[in-house]
Design a protein around this motif. Structure first.
Motif, mmCIF file in Angstrom:
data_model
loop_
_atom_site.group_PDB
_atom_site.id
_atom_site.type_symbol
_atom_site.label_atom_id
_atom_site.label_comp_id
_atom_site.label_asym_id
_atom_site.label_seq_id
_atom_site.Cartn_x
_atom_site.Cartn_y
_atom_site.Cartn_z
ATOM 1 N N ALA A 1 0.842 -1.197 0.000
ATOM 2 C CA ALA A 1 0.000 0.000 0.000
ATOM 3 C C ALA A 1 0.878 1.248 0.000
ATOM 4 O O ALA A 1 0.681 2.174 -0.799
ATOM 5 C CB ALA A 1 -0.917 -0.019 1.217
ATOM 6 N N LEU A 2 1.881 1.243 0.876
ATOM 7 C CA LEU A 2 2.786 2.378 0.985
ATOM 8 C C LEU A 2 3.546 2.586 -0.330
ATOM 9 O O LEU A 2 3.658 3.713 -0.834
ATOM 10 C CB LEU A 2 3.771 2.115 2.131
ATOM 11 C CG LEU A 2 4.565 3.325 2.601
ATOM 12 C CD1 LEU A 2 3.621 4.355 3.199
ATOM 13 C CD2 LEU A 2 5.616 2.903 3.612
ATOM 14 N N ALA A 3 4.015 1.466 -0.888
ATOM 15 C CA ALA A 3 4.770 1.548 -2.142
ATOM 16 C C ALA A 3 3.895 2.137 -3.249
ATOM 17 O O ALA A 3 4.345 2.996 -4.021
ATOM 18 C CB ALA A 3 5.272 0.163 -2.541
ATOM 19 N N ALA A 4 2.641 1.678 -3.307
ATOM 20 C CA ALA A 4 1.724 2.183 -4.326
ATOM 21 C C ALA A 4 1.504 3.682 -4.147
ATOM 22 O O ALA A 4 1.487 4.457 -5.111
ATOM 23 C CB ALA A 4 0.397 1.440 -4.248
ATOM 24 N N LEU A 5 1.374 4.100 -2.893
ATOM 25 C CA LEU A 5 1.162 5.517 -2.586
ATOM 26 C C LEU A 5 2.351 6.348 -3.072
ATOM 27 O O LEU A 5 2.185 7.356 -3.776
ATOM 28 C CB LEU A 5 0.964 5.684 -1.071
ATOM 29 C CG LEU A 5 0.503 7.062 -0.618
ATOM 30 C CD1 LEU A 5 -0.945 7.277 -1.002
ATOM 31 C CD2 LEU A 5 0.703 7.228 0.875
ATOM 32 N N VAL A 6 3.569 5.898 -2.711
ATOM 33 C CA VAL A 6 4.773 6.643 -3.087
ATOM 34 C C VAL A 6 4.911 6.686 -4.612
ATOM 35 O O VAL A 6 5.135 7.756 -5.200
ATOM 36 C CB VAL A 6 6.027 5.997 -2.453
ATOM 37 C CG1 VAL A 6 7.295 6.640 -3.001
ATOM 38 C CG2 VAL A 6 5.985 6.133 -0.952
ATOM 39 N N ALA A 7 4.718 5.515 -5.245
ATOM 40 C CA ALA A 7 4.859 5.464 -6.700
ATOM 41 C C ALA A 7 3.826 6.373 -7.364
ATOM 42 O O ALA A 7 4.149 7.119 -8.300
ATOM 43 C CB ALA A 7 4.685 4.022 -7.185
#
Lengths: 357, 161
Positions: free
Chosen positions: B90-96
């Motif tokens: 989830a965090l990775a998707a947010l940052v990307a």
């Protein structure tokens, strides 16, 4: 437009066939020369002087059973030899090997295409060559190929820097990245040298305008880095048979092995051809009055094979160097030297332009 | 013609990019990254920036991804599926997503409505001239940034000793 397409397609096939033929000849030459240097006869069964041995080997490898070990990564295992061979051949697309021929009213330049960033193309294709080795090493799922792959990636990345840096002074001097224009800048001799004392001014007529004259350090650096870049002895650590069985291609057999083998020899020829173009004046050389298109081609091939012989000679003479020494030589030797020479030759060029026109 | 080629390259790049983040095998991930970068190089060449395109091949495909593979093999070279997931998708998707939004906004605002002149190729000479006169400050700032990254990497690697 149609004529251009037809001519281009023909050129692609001719160059492909010529390179393949040259590779087979080089393999035979290497076996023969190394044998002679070790007081053996070398291959002598097939054809005159064993000339068809490479062809017979090729046919044999083509029909051999291909053993695929368990535990491989199928896709990468199959892709690796293809990825090794394709960039090796693609690099030849921009190599000019002669002036031009007029055939059936068409003027045909003797190269597949003249890219205005030709040199960059050759270096880029050389940098892709590492994928075949690295993927082969990884996909085989066995320790010796993996070690070979790791060694190869580190070695090729390190020496690629030295290789490219050693070519930069020539590009700076020639002011172009097009291989054809670089060769054209080297054609002829210096002519009468005005600043020399009168009686010896004629000596300039004997010295060709090849870049090797003033760029000798760059030439030596390029050849040293080139031997490492092609994974040849004394820098053939990725396939050191005393330590790694056969390195990255241990688990390959049949035609897949043959593709790695071919790629290595194509790289030797490419490096030699690039050295001839960048430093030894390309097709410049003696011309006789008959068959005007043949002499440039002959000059080019003669010079290229001289350098190929040098590669073979090195292999027969020098023992393999240790891996840490290889890295020290690359990073602490060749790269600083190449950078230093770049600064020196750029300075010489600036001073020359500023004060001597 | 250009548009069709662009669409084909773009679709291939998008597929490779999605596979890059969904694949379970890191080495395959690196190979998908390779495809994305090759697509970028192809787009540069499509826009007649030959020099930039081949430098992209030389540096990103020929060096950066190779170093990535080198690092993977030196530390661990898993063949087949391995669990290398640290469960923070989830965090990775947010940052990307945030980076994508910001980059596209900057690009659209910077180049909105500008047309590329296809009648002439971008030569190395022009590129070098512009880079070392008009854009010399950004160029130098980027080199200092890269130097800082280099020094930082050495410091991090040496800290254990």
């Amino acid at each position: 437009m149609t004529a251009f397409v037809v001519v281009s397609v023909i050129k692609v096939f001719v160059v492909f066939g010529a390179v393949l033929g040259t590779v087979l000849f080089t393999i035979w030459l290497e076996r023969k020369i190394v044998a002679r240097m070790q007081s053996r006869y070398g291959p002598n069964r097939w054809g005159p002087f064993g000339l068809f041995t490479s062809l017979a080997d090729g046919v044999k490898l083509f029909f051999k059973e291909q053993v695929s070990p368990r535990g491989i990564d199928k896709a990468a295992y199959v892709a690796a030899p293809v990825l090794a061979l394709i960039p090796a051949f693609l690099a030849f697309a921009v190599i000019p090997f002669g002036e031009h021929v007029t055939l059936f009213g068409q003027t045909v330049t003797l190269e597949v295409t003249d890219l205005n960033v030709g040199l960059l193309w050759v270096i880029a294709m050389g940098s892709l060559a590492v994928y075949g080795v690295v993927l082969a090493g990884w996909a085989s799922g066995s320790k010796y190929p993996l070690l070979g792959g790791i060694r190869s990636s580190a070695q090729m990345i390190s020496y690629e820097i030295a290789l490219s840096l050693s070519l930069v002074p020539v590009v700076v001097w020639a002011g172009t990245l097009s291989l054809r224009e670089i060769v054209e800048a080297q054609i002829g001799t210096f002519g009468t040298i005005g600043w020399l004392p009168g009686p010896v001014q004629w000596i300039g007529h004997l010295i060709p305008k090849w870049y090797v004259v003033f760029q000798l350090p760059a030439f030596l650096l390029f050849m040293a880095a080139g031997v490492a870049e092609t994974n040849r002895a004394p820098f053939d650590l990725p396939e050191a048979e005393t330590e790694l069985v056969a390195g990255y291609h241990t688990e390959y057999s049949g035609i897949k092995f043959a593709m790695f083998f071919l790629a290595e020899y194509v790289h030797i020829i490419t490096i030699s051809a690039v050295a001839v173009i960048m430093f030894l004046g390309g097709w410049d050389g003696p011309h006789l009055p008959f068959l005007p298109w043949m002499w440039p081609l002959m000059n080019f091939m003669g010079k290229t094979f001289t350098l190929v012989f040098l590669f073979i000679w090195l292999r027969a003479t020098l023992p393999r160097i240790r891996y840490d020494k290889l890295m020290v030589l690359g990073w602490k030797g060749l790269i600083p030297m190449a950078l230093g020479w770049l600064v020196v030759s750029a300075t010489i060029l600036t001073v020359k332009d500023a004060y001597f026109g | 013609m250009h548009q069709y080629v662009f669409v084909v390259i773009g679709v291939l790049m998008a597929i490779a990019a999605v596979r890059l983040v969904t694949t379970k095998n890191v080495v395959h991930g690196a190979l998908y990254l390779l495809m994305v970068l090759a697509g970028a190089a192809a787009i540069f060449i499509l826009l007649l920036a030959e020099f930039v395109g081949w430098v992209q091949v030389l540096l990103y495909i020929g060096a950066v991804v190779v170093l990535l593979l080198f690092g993977l093999m030196l530390t661990r070279a898993p063949i087949g599926r391995t669990a290398l997931d640290n469960q923070s998708r989830a965090l990775a998707a947010l940052v990307a997503g945030a980076i994508f939004a910001m980059t596209s906004m900057v690009l659209v605002r910077a180049f909105d409505g500008q047309m590329i002149d296809f009648s002439q190729t971008l030569t190395v000479r022009t590129l070098g001239g512009v880079l070392f006169t008009k854009y010399v400050l950004p160029f130098e700032v980027v080199s200092v940034l890269l130097l800082a990254a280099l020094v930082g990497a050495v410091v991090l690697a040496k800290r254990d000793e």
